[in-house]
Design an enzyme around this catalytic site. Sequence first.
Site, mmCIF file in Angstrom:
data_model
loop_
_atom_site.group_PDB
_atom_site.id
_atom_site.type_symbol
_atom_site.label_atom_id
_atom_site.label_comp_id
_atom_site.label_asym_id
_atom_site.label_seq_id
_atom_site.Cartn_x
_atom_site.Cartn_y
_atom_site.Cartn_z
ATOM 1 N N LYS A 97 -11.410 99.212 11.831
ATOM 2 C CA LYS A 97 -12.302 99.847 10.857
ATOM 3 C C LYS A 97 -13.307 100.742 11.578
ATOM 4 C CE LYS A 97 -15.472 95.879 10.794
ATOM 5 N NZ LYS A 97 -16.149 94.864 9.947
ATOM 6 N N TYR A 140 -40.382 117.961 22.432
ATOM 7 C CA TYR A 140 -41.204 117.906 21.227
ATOM 8 C C TYR A 140 -42.370 116.934 21.383
ATOM 9 C CZ TYR A 140 -37.553 120.434 18.684
ATOM 10 O OH TYR A 140 -36.660 121.383 18.248
#
Length: 385
Positions: free
Chosen positions: A40, A268
């Site tokens: 999965k 940043y």
Amino acid sequence: MEKAFYRDTWAEIDLDAIFYNVQSMKQHVGSHVEVIAVVKANAYGHGDIQVAKTALEAGATRLAVAFLDEALALRKKGISLDVPILVLGATKPQYAPLAASQNIALTVFRADWFEQAIVYAPYEQPLNVHMKLDTGMGRLGAKTKEEVQQMIYAIEQHPSFILEGVYTHFATADEQNIDYFSFQYDTFLHMLEWLSIQPPLIHCANSAAGLRYPDRIFNAVRFGISMYGLAPSQEMKSLLPYPLKEAFSLHSRLTHVKKVKGGEKISYGATYEAETDEWIGTVPIGYADGWLRRMQHFSVLVDGKRAPIVGRVCMDQMMIRLPYELPVGTKVTLIGEQQGDRISVDDVAAHVNTINYEIPCTISYRVPRIFLKNKSIIEVRNAVL
């Protein structure tokens, strides 16, 4: 999906490690136990079809996924109809005929599901179902004798349904304290007595239970996290019956190298300030690739040395403090081995306070996957192109 990529960031998937881990589990649990390879979430971020094929080559007899779309995708990518696929999650009743036509078994846990699915009968092919019993996970599953017997009655009354399996899922099999595991196991034994049909498959073991309790797993084990070479928990590392081989590694290359002076700031928020003159390298990977902003301060490998991430991780790039000047194009290893040093998936998970399952699952489709056998590239998958 393209076989080429043009960005200096990639993940490597060691299919030999997958093969080894599956074979080791088969030897551990014995020939009477089927290995269900859980692929999965794009095989936990490793690549669904490549891992599925490798697991089957290594001796797995079935595959398992989370929802119907994932199962259908495996069929489209080449998994033949003679390989059973089990959907572990819920599936709407109207899709039962489609699943049956593709030899995809569905998990059932409610009697009213059958009432709705019968509307679409008869099916061209009978639908295999696995009844999920909730022994204490509290997620999916029937909890009462009445619920179980109502589902059994529906299966017995309609030839479109075949009870192929019954199963449960353990909540704490990866913990050292076995009290709750024992409670769930005993509850499962008790609930099995409610069945008037004996299905071919009875399975309760995930990777943790399969590794720790090979005598308590009936005749199938759902092999998920440890198929990829990862321990189910930190507690289990010392309890592993055999060594696991980690299959996932993550790499990039320096795209820019510059010398900054003491006092200059990086990225940043200007959260990092160079204390002295430093060499800073830019690496083309960021949080849009699944390399989260929380990875700030983590160290990666470059030229065999640890290099800390400085400043905030950007969407597509990040900066690292180099041990010395290095040329553009130098390989950077974020997960994996370089010159005898190693960064594991567990190391990354510990830094962001999560479990190892989450790390390869989080590395996004933007990062190409390179598949290796015998240390040679056999396939490249680039989902962007």
